[in-house]
Design a protein around this motif. Sequence first.
Motif, short mmCIF file in Angstrom:
data_model
loop_
_atom_site.label_atom_id
_atom_site.label_comp_id
_atom_site.label_asym_id
_atom_site.label_seq_id
_atom_site.Cartn_x
_atom_site.Cartn_y
_atom_site.Cartn_z
N ARG A 13 35.72 58.02 -72.30
CA ARG A 13 35.47 57.73 -73.72
C ARG A 13 34.34 58.59 -74.27
NH1 ARG A 13 35.69 52.27 -71.53
NH2 ARG A 13 37.79 51.45 -71.90
N ARG A 14 33.23 58.68 -73.51
CA ARG A 14 32.10 59.50 -73.95
C ARG A 14 32.49 60.97 -74.06
NH1 ARG A 14 29.15 56.04 -70.71
NH2 ARG A 14 29.20 57.44 -68.94
N LEU A 15 33.24 61.46 -73.08
CA LEU A 15 33.67 62.85 -73.09
C LEU A 15 34.48 63.16 -74.35
CD1 LEU A 15 34.17 65.58 -71.43
CD2 LEU A 15 36.33 64.52 -70.82
N LEU A 16 35.44 62.30 -74.65
CA LEU A 16 36.29 62.52 -75.82
C LEU A 16 35.48 62.41 -77.11
CD1 LEU A 16 39.44 60.56 -74.63
CD2 LEU A 16 39.14 63.05 -74.72
N GLU A 17 34.53 61.49 -77.13
CA GLU A 17 33.67 61.34 -78.31
C GLU A 17 32.78 62.56 -78.50
OE1 GLU A 17 30.02 58.45 -79.54
OE2 GLU A 17 31.80 57.48 -78.68
N GLN A 18 32.23 63.09 -77.40
CA GLN A 18 31.36 64.26 -77.48
C GLN A 18 32.11 65.48 -78.01
OE1 GLN A 18 29.91 64.71 -73.49
NE2 GLN A 18 28.29 63.18 -73.72
N HIS A 19 33.39 65.58 -77.65
CA HIS A 19 34.19 66.71 -78.12
C HIS A 19 34.77 66.47 -79.52
CE1 HIS A 19 33.98 67.97 -73.91
NE2 HIS A 19 34.32 69.17 -74.33
N GLY A 20 34.54 65.29 -80.05
CA GLY A 20 34.96 65.01 -81.42
C GLY A 20 36.43 64.70 -81.60
N PHE A 21 37.09 64.23 -80.56
CA PHE A 21 38.50 63.88 -80.68
C PHE A 21 38.65 62.51 -81.32
CE2 PHE A 21 38.56 66.76 -76.94
CZ PHE A 21 39.29 67.78 -77.51
N ASN A 22 39.60 62.37 -82.22
CA ASN A 22 39.88 61.11 -82.90
C ASN A 22 40.84 60.31 -82.03
OD1 ASN A 22 40.13 59.06 -84.72
ND2 ASN A 22 41.15 60.28 -86.30
N THR A 23 40.34 59.27 -81.38
CA THR A 23 41.13 58.49 -80.44
C THR A 23 41.12 57.02 -80.79
OG1 THR A 23 39.27 58.12 -78.95
CG2 THR A 23 40.60 60.08 -78.55
N GLU B 166 46.28 69.63 -76.60
CA GLU B 166 45.98 70.67 -75.60
C GLU B 166 44.49 70.76 -75.30
OE1 GLU B 166 48.13 72.29 -73.72
OE2 GLU B 166 49.76 71.22 -74.74
N ALA B 167 43.67 70.74 -76.34
CA ALA B 167 42.22 70.82 -76.13
C ALA B 167 41.70 69.58 -75.43
CB ALA B 167 41.51 71.01 -77.47
N ALA B 168 42.19 68.42 -75.82
CA ALA B 168 41.76 67.17 -75.18
C ALA B 168 42.21 67.13 -73.73
CB ALA B 168 42.32 65.97 -75.94
N ARG B 169 43.43 67.56 -73.47
CA ARG B 169 43.95 67.57 -72.10
C ARG B 169 43.12 68.51 -71.23
NH1 ARG B 169 46.21 63.81 -69.77
NH2 ARG B 169 44.87 64.40 -68.09
N GLU B 170 42.74 69.66 -71.80
CA GLU B 170 41.92 70.63 -71.05
C GLU B 170 40.55 70.04 -70.71
OE1 GLU B 170 39.89 74.87 -72.07
OE2 GLU B 170 42.03 74.65 -72.58
N ALA B 171 39.91 69.37 -71.68
CA ALA B 171 38.62 68.74 -71.43
C ALA B 171 38.75 67.64 -70.39
CB ALA B 171 38.06 68.18 -72.74
N LEU B 172 39.81 66.85 -70.49
CA LEU B 172 40.03 65.76 -69.54
C LEU B 172 40.34 66.28 -68.14
CD1 LEU B 172 40.06 62.71 -69.50
CD2 LEU B 172 42.47 62.77 -70.09
N ASP B 173 41.14 67.33 -68.05
CA ASP B 173 41.44 67.92 -66.74
C ASP B 173 40.18 68.48 -66.08
OD1 ASP B 173 44.09 67.25 -67.01
OD2 ASP B 173 44.75 69.26 -67.62
N SER B 174 39.33 69.10 -66.87
CA SER B 174 38.08 69.64 -66.34
C SER B 174 37.20 68.51 -65.83
CB SER B 174 37.36 70.42 -67.44
OG SER B 174 36.10 70.83 -67.00
N TYR B 175 37.12 67.43 -66.59
CA TYR B 175 36.33 66.27 -66.16
C TYR B 175 36.89 65.70 -64.86
CZ TYR B 175 35.25 61.36 -65.65
OH TYR B 175 34.92 60.15 -65.11
N GLN B 176 38.20 65.53 -64.77
CA GLN B 176 38.80 64.94 -63.58
C GLN B 176 38.63 65.82 -62.36
OE1 GLN B 176 42.74 63.98 -65.13
NE2 GLN B 176 42.17 61.82 -65.16
N GLN B 177 38.66 67.13 -62.55
CA GLN B 177 38.43 68.04 -61.42
C GLN B 177 36.99 67.89 -60.92
OE1 GLN B 177 39.00 72.17 -62.37
NE2 GLN B 177 39.07 72.77 -60.22
N GLY B 178 36.04 67.79 -61.85
CA GLY B 178 34.64 67.59 -61.47
C GLY B 178 34.44 66.25 -60.77
N LEU B 179 35.13 65.22 -61.26
CA LEU B 179 35.04 63.90 -60.64
C LEU B 179 35.60 63.93 -59.22
CD1 LEU B 179 34.46 60.84 -60.88
CD2 LEU B 179 36.79 60.60 -61.79
#
Length: 121
Positions: free
Chosen positions: A20-30, A54-67
């Motif tokens: 949730r924080r990641l998506l909020e920081q990137h400014g995605f409307n969810t 696409e941008a949200a999926r890329e940010a989420l994939d990057s987060y999940q890889q780091g996790l």
Amino acid sequence: MATLLFRLDNVPEEEADEVRRLLEQHGFNTFESRAGFWGLGVAAIWLRDKGDYEAAREALDSYQQGLAERVREERDTLAERGEAPTLWRRLHQHPVRMLLIVLALAGVLTLTLLPFLGLIS
């Protein structure tokens, strides 16, 4: 039209908060949906704008890889110290739970095999 981005089924609350924080920081409307009382709905985070997918999926994939890397490092650290969870450690930590699991498995196997042994007709 809304687009499904991230299912929340079996996701720890800590990880869901980070997403949730990641998506909020990137400014995605969810927005979020819940599974509901009977669990018939979809517990998920949805994107309101399909163009952001696409941008949200890329940010989420990057987060999940780091996790995944972080969790793997924690597991390796525990293994190096000899503290990694194993079957024997769980047995020693929760003997009653393990005994109940073994008894349940034996019960299921017994009920499953009785017809083939000719004991139940």
